[in-house]
Scaffold this motif. Sequence first.
Motif: not given
Length: 87
Positions: A11, A17, A19
Motif C-alpha cells: 500500500t 490517494q 493505492y
Amino acid sequence: MAEDKNKNRTTVEIYGQRYIIAGTETSSHIHLVADKVDLKMREIQAHNRFLDTKQLAVLTAVNTMSEYLKIKEELKKLQQKIGKEEE
C-alpha cells in the motif's frame, strides 16, 4: 494463480490517494517508485496549479517517459563507446 503467490502487495500513497500495488519487486522498491511519482506530480503541480489530477498524472507520465528515453539513449551511447574502446 501461482503467479499471484509470488507477487508482493504494498500500500502506497501518491498525491493524496492510496493505492495497492502488486508486483514482484520488493516493498521498499515499490515505496521508492511511489515516492518518486508523488514528488514528480507535486513538482509539476507547483508550476501548473490549474491542472486537474488526470492532467497532472498524464503530464507526469510524459515527463517520466521522456527522462527514461533520454537515459536509455545515453546508456546506449556509453555502451557503444565502451565497445569501441575495447576493440
